[in-house]
Design an enzyme around this catalytic site. Structure first.
Site, PDB file in Angstrom:
ATOM      1  N   PHE A 152       0.808  -1.218   0.000  1.00 42.43           N
ATOM      2  CA  PHE A 152       0.000   0.000   0.000  1.00 42.43           C
ATOM      3  C   PHE A 152       0.845   1.273   0.000  1.00 42.43           C
ATOM      4  O   PHE A 152       0.318   2.361   0.190  1.00 42.43           O
ATOM      5  CB  PHE A 152      -0.941   0.007   1.216  1.00 42.43           C
ATOM      6  CG  PHE A 152      -1.931  -1.124   1.207  1.00 42.43           C
ATOM      7  CD1 PHE A 152      -3.102  -1.029   0.464  1.00 42.43           C
ATOM      8  CD2 PHE A 152      -1.684  -2.305   1.900  1.00 42.43           C
ATOM      9  CE1 PHE A 152      -4.012  -2.076   0.426  1.00 42.43           C
ATOM     10  CE2 PHE A 152      -2.585  -3.354   1.865  1.00 42.43           C
ATOM     11  CZ  PHE A 152      -3.754  -3.245   1.130  1.00 42.43           C
ATOM     12  N   LEU A 153       2.163   1.130  -0.181  1.00 45.91           N
ATOM     13  CA  LEU A 153       3.010   2.335  -0.107  1.00 45.91           C
ATOM     14  C   LEU A 153       2.655   3.320  -1.214  1.00 45.91           C
ATOM     15  O   LEU A 153       2.133   2.953  -2.256  1.00 45.91           O
ATOM     16  CB  LEU A 153       4.493   1.957  -0.191  1.00 45.91           C
ATOM     17  CG  LEU A 153       5.048   1.295  -1.454  1.00 45.91           C
ATOM     18  CD1 LEU A 153       5.246   2.287  -2.583  1.00 45.91           C
ATOM     19  CD2 LEU A 153       6.375   0.631  -1.136  1.00 45.91           C
ATOM     20  N   PHE A 252      -7.374  12.595   0.318  1.00 43.65           N
ATOM     21  CA  PHE A 252      -7.875  12.316  -1.036  1.00 43.65           C
ATOM     22  C   PHE A 252      -9.112  13.154  -1.368  1.00 43.65           C
ATOM     23  O   PHE A 252      -9.988  12.723  -2.097  1.00 43.65           O
ATOM     24  CB  PHE A 252      -8.128  10.811  -1.227  1.00 43.65           C
ATOM     25  CG  PHE A 252      -6.834  10.060  -1.402  1.00 43.65           C
ATOM     26  CD1 PHE A 252      -6.423   9.653  -2.653  1.00 43.65           C
ATOM     27  CD2 PHE A 252      -6.006   9.814  -0.323  1.00 43.65           C
ATOM     28  CE1 PHE A 252      -5.214   9.008  -2.816  1.00 43.65           C
ATOM     29  CE2 PHE A 252      -4.790   9.176  -0.475  1.00 43.65           C
ATOM     30  CZ  PHE A 252      -4.391   8.777  -1.724  1.00 43.65           C
ATOM     31  N   HIS A 254      -8.552  16.431  -2.439  1.00 44.26           N
ATOM     32  CA  HIS A 254      -7.976  17.617  -3.084  1.00 44.26           C
ATOM     33  C   HIS A 254      -8.360  17.601  -4.555  1.00 44.26           C
ATOM     34  O   HIS A 254      -7.961  16.704  -5.296  1.00 44.26           O
ATOM     35  CB  HIS A 254      -6.454  17.631  -2.926  1.00 44.26           C
ATOM     36  CG  HIS A 254      -6.035  17.631  -1.501  1.00 44.26           C
ATOM     37  ND1 HIS A 254      -6.223  18.725  -0.686  1.00 44.26           N
ATOM     38  CD2 HIS A 254      -5.488  16.671  -0.719  1.00 44.26           C
ATOM     39  CE1 HIS A 254      -5.811  18.431   0.533  1.00 44.26           C
ATOM     40  NE2 HIS A 254      -5.361  17.184   0.540  1.00 44.26           N
ATOM     41  N   GLY A 260      -3.776   9.976 -11.731  1.00 44.10           N
ATOM     42  CA  GLY A 260      -2.937   9.303 -12.723  1.00 44.10           C
ATOM     43  C   GLY A 260      -1.995   8.391 -11.971  1.00 44.10           C
ATOM     44  O   GLY A 260      -2.319   7.926 -10.876  1.00 44.10           O
ATOM     45  N   CYS A 263      -0.644   3.266 -10.528  1.00 37.92           N
ATOM     46  CA  CYS A 263      -1.573   2.312  -9.902  1.00 37.92           C
ATOM     47  C   CYS A 263      -3.051   2.576 -10.186  1.00 37.92           C
ATOM     48  O   CYS A 263      -3.727   1.709 -10.730  1.00 37.92           O
ATOM     49  CB  CYS A 263      -1.340   2.284  -8.392  1.00 37.92           C
ATOM     50  SG  CYS A 263       0.248   1.587  -7.970  1.00 37.92           S
ATOM     51  N   LYS A 266      -4.606   1.822 -13.828  1.00 34.80           N
ATOM     52  CA  LYS A 266      -4.624   0.409 -14.251  1.00 34.80           C
ATOM     53  C   LYS A 266      -5.420  -0.454 -13.272  1.00 34.80           C
ATOM     54  O   LYS A 266      -6.074  -1.411 -13.687  1.00 34.80           O
ATOM     55  CB  LYS A 266      -3.188  -0.113 -14.404  1.00 34.80           C
ATOM     56  CG  LYS A 266      -2.480  -0.457 -13.123  1.00 34.80           C
ATOM     57  CD  LYS A 266      -1.145  -1.142 -13.377  1.00 34.80           C
ATOM     58  CE  LYS A 266      -0.387  -1.397 -12.085  1.00 34.80           C
ATOM     59  NZ  LYS A 266      -1.016  -2.342 -11.160  1.00 34.80           N
ATOM     60  N   ARG A 331       4.305   7.361 -15.268  1.00 37.03           N
ATOM     61  CA  ARG A 331       3.281   6.454 -15.791  1.00 37.03           C
ATOM     62  C   ARG A 331       1.877   7.062 -15.629  1.00 37.03           C
ATOM     63  O   ARG A 331       1.495   7.451 -14.530  1.00 37.03           O
ATOM     64  CB  ARG A 331       3.371   5.099 -15.074  1.00 37.03           C
ATOM     65  CG  ARG A 331       4.556   4.284 -15.561  1.00 37.03           C
ATOM     66  CD  ARG A 331       4.694   2.972 -14.806  1.00 37.03           C
ATOM     67  NE  ARG A 331       5.235   3.156 -13.468  1.00 37.03           N
ATOM     68  CZ  ARG A 331       5.550   2.155 -12.644  1.00 37.03           C
ATOM     69  NH1 ARG A 331       5.348   0.912 -13.024  1.00 37.03           N
ATOM     70  NH2 ARG A 331       6.048   2.396 -11.454  1.00 37.03           N
TER      71      ARG A 331
HETATM   72  N1  LIG Z   1       4.526   1.900  -7.697  1.00 37.41           N
HETATM   73  C1  LIG Z   1       3.709   1.944  -6.669  1.00 37.41           C
HETATM   74  O1  LIG Z   1       3.494   2.980  -6.040  1.00 37.41           O
HETATM   75  C2  LIG Z   1       2.989   0.700  -6.228  1.00 37.41           C
HETATM   76  C3  LIG Z   1       2.333   0.686  -4.988  1.00 37.41           C
HETATM   77  C4  LIG Z   1       1.697  -0.483  -4.587  1.00 37.41           C
HETATM   78  C5  LIG Z   1       1.691  -1.589  -5.409  1.00 37.41           C
HETATM   79  N2  LIG Z   1       2.309  -1.547  -6.617  1.00 37.41           N
HETATM   80  C6  LIG Z   1       2.310  -2.752  -7.447  1.00 37.41           C
HETATM   81  O2  LIG Z   1       3.596  -3.369  -7.356  1.00 37.41           O
HETATM   82  C7  LIG Z   1       3.937  -3.986  -8.586  1.00 37.41           C
HETATM   83  C8  LIG Z   1       5.261  -3.457  -9.091  1.00 37.41           C
HETATM   84  O3  LIG Z   1       5.121  -2.071  -9.363  1.00 37.41           O
HETATM   85  P1  LIG Z   1       6.390  -1.127  -9.591  1.00 37.41           P
HETATM   86  O4  LIG Z   1       5.856   0.255  -9.646  1.00 37.41           O
HETATM   87  O5  LIG Z   1       7.442  -1.476  -8.598  1.00 37.41           O
HETATM   88  O6  LIG Z   1       6.836  -1.628 -11.053  1.00 37.41           O
HETATM   89  P2  LIG Z   1       8.239  -1.363 -11.793  1.00 37.41           P
HETATM   90  O7  LIG Z   1       7.940  -1.453 -13.233  1.00 37.41           O
HETATM   91  O8  LIG Z   1       8.888  -0.151 -11.226  1.00 37.41           O
HETATM   92  O9  LIG Z   1       9.145  -2.610 -11.373  1.00 37.41           O
HETATM   93  C9  LIG Z   1       8.940  -3.918 -11.820  1.00 37.41           C
HETATM   94  C10 LIG Z   1      10.307  -4.552 -12.038  1.00 37.41           C
HETATM   95  O10 LIG Z   1      10.154  -5.945 -12.242  1.00 37.41           O
HETATM   96  C11 LIG Z   1      11.160  -6.371 -13.132  1.00 37.41           C
HETATM   97  N3  LIG Z   1      10.815  -7.708 -13.648  1.00 37.41           N
HETATM   98  C12 LIG Z   1       9.795  -8.067 -14.472  1.00 37.41           C
HETATM   99  N4  LIG Z   1       9.798  -9.403 -14.660  1.00 37.41           N
HETATM  100  C13 LIG Z   1      10.817  -9.910 -13.929  1.00 37.41           C
HETATM  101  C14 LIG Z   1      11.315 -11.225 -13.686  1.00 37.41           C
HETATM  102  N5  LIG Z   1      10.746 -12.307 -14.222  1.00 37.41           N
HETATM  103  N6  LIG Z   1      12.393 -11.367 -12.894  1.00 37.41           N
HETATM  104  C15 LIG Z   1      12.971 -10.286 -12.321  1.00 37.41           C
HETATM  105  N7  LIG Z   1      12.544  -9.030 -12.494  1.00 37.41           N
HETATM  106  C16 LIG Z   1      11.473  -8.847 -13.288  1.00 37.41           C
HETATM  107  C17 LIG Z   1      11.212  -5.254 -14.156  1.00 37.41           C
HETATM  108  O11 LIG Z   1      12.425  -5.249 -14.866  1.00 37.41           O
HETATM  109  C18 LIG Z   1      11.044  -4.026 -13.264  1.00 37.41           C
HETATM  110  O12 LIG Z   1      12.292  -3.501 -12.855  1.00 37.41           O
HETATM  111  C19 LIG Z   1       2.762  -3.711  -9.531  1.00 37.41           C
HETATM  112  O13 LIG Z   1       1.876  -4.797  -9.475  1.00 37.41           O
HETATM  113  C20 LIG Z   1       2.117  -2.495  -8.927  1.00 37.41           C
HETATM  114  O14 LIG Z   1       0.748  -2.414  -9.215  1.00 37.41           O
HETATM  115  C21 LIG Z   1       2.972  -0.433  -7.036  1.00 37.41           C
END
Ligand SMILES: NC(=O)c1ccc[n+]([C@@H]2O[C@H](COP(=O)([O-])OP(=O)(O)OC[C@H]3O[C@@H](n4cnc5c(N)ncnc54)[C@H](O)[C@@H]3O)[C@@H](O)[C@H]2O)c1
Length: 452
Positions: A152-153, A252, A254, A260, A263, A266, A331
């Site tokens: 949830f970060l 939330f 504001h 956008g 998260c 999508k 993104r």
């Molecule tokens: N970004 C956020 O704020 C956030 C918050 C909560 C949850 N999430 C969820 O966490 C997940 C990751 O998000 P993110 O923002 O960190 O994505 P990101 O694209 O920054 O990182 C994903 C990483 O996974 C790597 N990867 C893909 N397939 C791989 C494999 N088979 N082996 C090793 N590495 C592999 C990619 O190269 C990439 O560096 C998503 O499901 C997202 O919805 C994201």
């Protein structure tokens, strides 16, 4: 605990570094060799406040390391987290689970001894079942349990959020996963962060329900902001007026250019698709998605209006490109649709963002990337605050006015008091806060206030 984090992006790297900081042994794996090389060399591939220090400290202590090799670390792990991306699948909006399933196959081949495999990525309900099936099929002799532990970060405050969560949700189907997961989070548990154990499918749904609710809350206040403009009310006061009600909560609320980021867009789409597939449509979320989609280009129309209707051949300074401050993440940033709409109408764009310009360059062509807010505003016929970076909260307004061709400020984040900006000689337009002039006009059109 020996922890392996598959995927070292925004979530994987922050979670891995924080787990190491709790005292666990953590190996972060990524397929992206450049990312791993940078991390090994002491660099950080993303911008997240405090992450460089946290990574450096734990790497120096020998608790955190990086590799492109998945098999070796997985064989020696107690718990393997899957933190790879789950973007929208092209064409239909379902979550693309190919990275998750790909990682599951690779993990399966490497397992050695009982291991808990945990989906930290945001994954649709039932993904844990499929991960379990893939692992069993790939390696029938493997001893393992699959758990769900959504993250949830928030980017920009990720370390603080990870270390002080409101709750930690863990979904399990196999009781053998409970003790290792308790151990992983023990340092937080001692700090009284509630550990909420559920069934696996429930845990998967909690994450989507949380994000969808927050997206809906933002969209709600955005629609109220539009109404405020029509009826001569102030959305910030409405937010305060409703947000102080504990049942509603102030966060939330504001008004702005629409949600956008990596998260909400999508995840709302994926939840909507899951619901439709199960013949249980979520109308509120469908409306949220539709309203938010239209909002970004509507913000461009706000800019046209502030500039007197025509922007062909004129220059707009865009201040802030990332979807929120304190991140370099571009993104699904609202700036993308807004800039494209402004360009479609013939405007020249000069943009500045403190951290997001490198990520923006491949996404936004024909933009002049400036050195500062004032550089972006040079010769501009309007400046638009799209992201509320601190650097834009205290602009030197007289200086801004001097460099601009026309003093028009469109503040899509409501960071300034209208009167202050207007007193500096700007035409100032914000979101859901009509000017005195607008209010007088609305009142004039309305029913007579009192009998003559
Ligand atoms: N970004 C956020 O704020 C956030 C918050 C909560 C949850 N999430 C969820 O966490 C997940 C990751 O998000 P993110 O923002 O960190 O994505 P990101 O694209 O920054 O990182 C994903 C990483 O996974 C790597 N990867 C893909 N397939 C791989 C494999 N088979 N082996 C090793 N590495 C592999 C990619 O190269 C990439 O560096 C998503 O499901 C997202 O919805 C994201």
């Amino acid at each position: 605990m020996r922890i392996v984090m598959i995927g070292s992006g925004y979530v994987g790297l922050v979670s891995g570094a924080c787990f190491a900081d709790f005292g666990h042994d953590v190996i972060c794996v990524d397929k992206d060799a450049d990312k791993i090389a940078k991390l090994k060399a002491g660099g950080i591939p993303i911008y997240e406040p405090g992450l460089d220090e946290l990574v450096a400290k734990n790497a120096a202590a020998g608790r955190l390391s990086f590799t492109t090799d998945l098999a070796g670390p997985v064989a020696g792990a107690d718990v393997v987290f899957i933190g790879v991306g789950t973007p929208s699948r092209r064409g239909d909006g379902h979550a693309d689970l190919s990275y998750v399933y790909g990682a599951a196959r690779e993990i399966a081949e490497a397992l050695d001894g009982f291991t808990v495999i945990v989906t930290k990525s945001t994954v649709p309900v039932g993904t844990g079942d499929e991960v379990e099936r893939i692992i069993r099929e790939t390696n029938p002799a493997a001893e393992f349990a699959v758990a769900s532990n959504p993250e949830f970060l928030r980017e920009g405050a990720a370390i603080e959020d990870f270390k002080h969560p409101d709750r930690i949700v863990i979904g399990i189907e196999d009781e053998r996963a409970r003790a290792p997961m308790e151990e992983v989070y023990r340092p937080l548990y001692l700090n009284k962060a509630p550990l909420l154990f559920t069934r696996r499918r429930t845990s998967e749904l909690i994450k989507y329900a949380a994000n969808a609710f927050l997206a809906m809350k933002i969209t709600f206040i955005n629609e109220i902001a539009d109404l405020c403009e029509k009826v001569g009310a102030d959305v910030q006061e409405v937010s305060r007026g409703i947000g102080t009600d504990n049942r509603i909560g102030a966060k939330f609320l504001h008004a702005g250019p629409g949600y956008g980021g990596s998260c909400f867009p999508k995840d709302t789409l994926a939840l909507m698709k899951t619901a439709q597939d199960h013949d249980s449509p979520l109308r509120l979320i469908e409306a949220t998605v539709a309203v938010n989609d239209q909002r970004k280009r509507a913000m461009a129309r706000k800019v046209f209006a502030a500039m007197g209707g025509s922007i062909r051949g004129r220059t707009v300074a865009v201040l802030g490109l990332t979807f929120k401050p304190n991140t370099d993440d571009m993104r699904d940033a609202p700036s993308i649709s807004i800039i494209q709409a402004l360009q479609d109408a013939g405007a020249t764009i000069r943009a500045y963002d403190p951290e997001g310009m490198e990520a923006a360059r491949p996404l936004l062509k024909d933009v002049h990337y400036a050195e500062s807010a004032y550089d972006a505003a040079e010769g501009a016929h309007a400046a638009v605050i799209v992201t509320e970076w601190d650097a834009f909260r205290a602009l030197d307004l007289p200086r801004l006015k001097t460099v601009m061709a026309e003093p028009v400020l469109v503040d899509l984040r409501n960071v300034y008091p209208s009167k202050k900006v207007e007193a500096e000689g700007f035409r100032y337009v914000s979101v859901g806060r009509p000017s005195d002039e607008d209010i007088a006009r609305e009142a004039g059109f309305g029913a007579p206030r009192r009998a003559a």
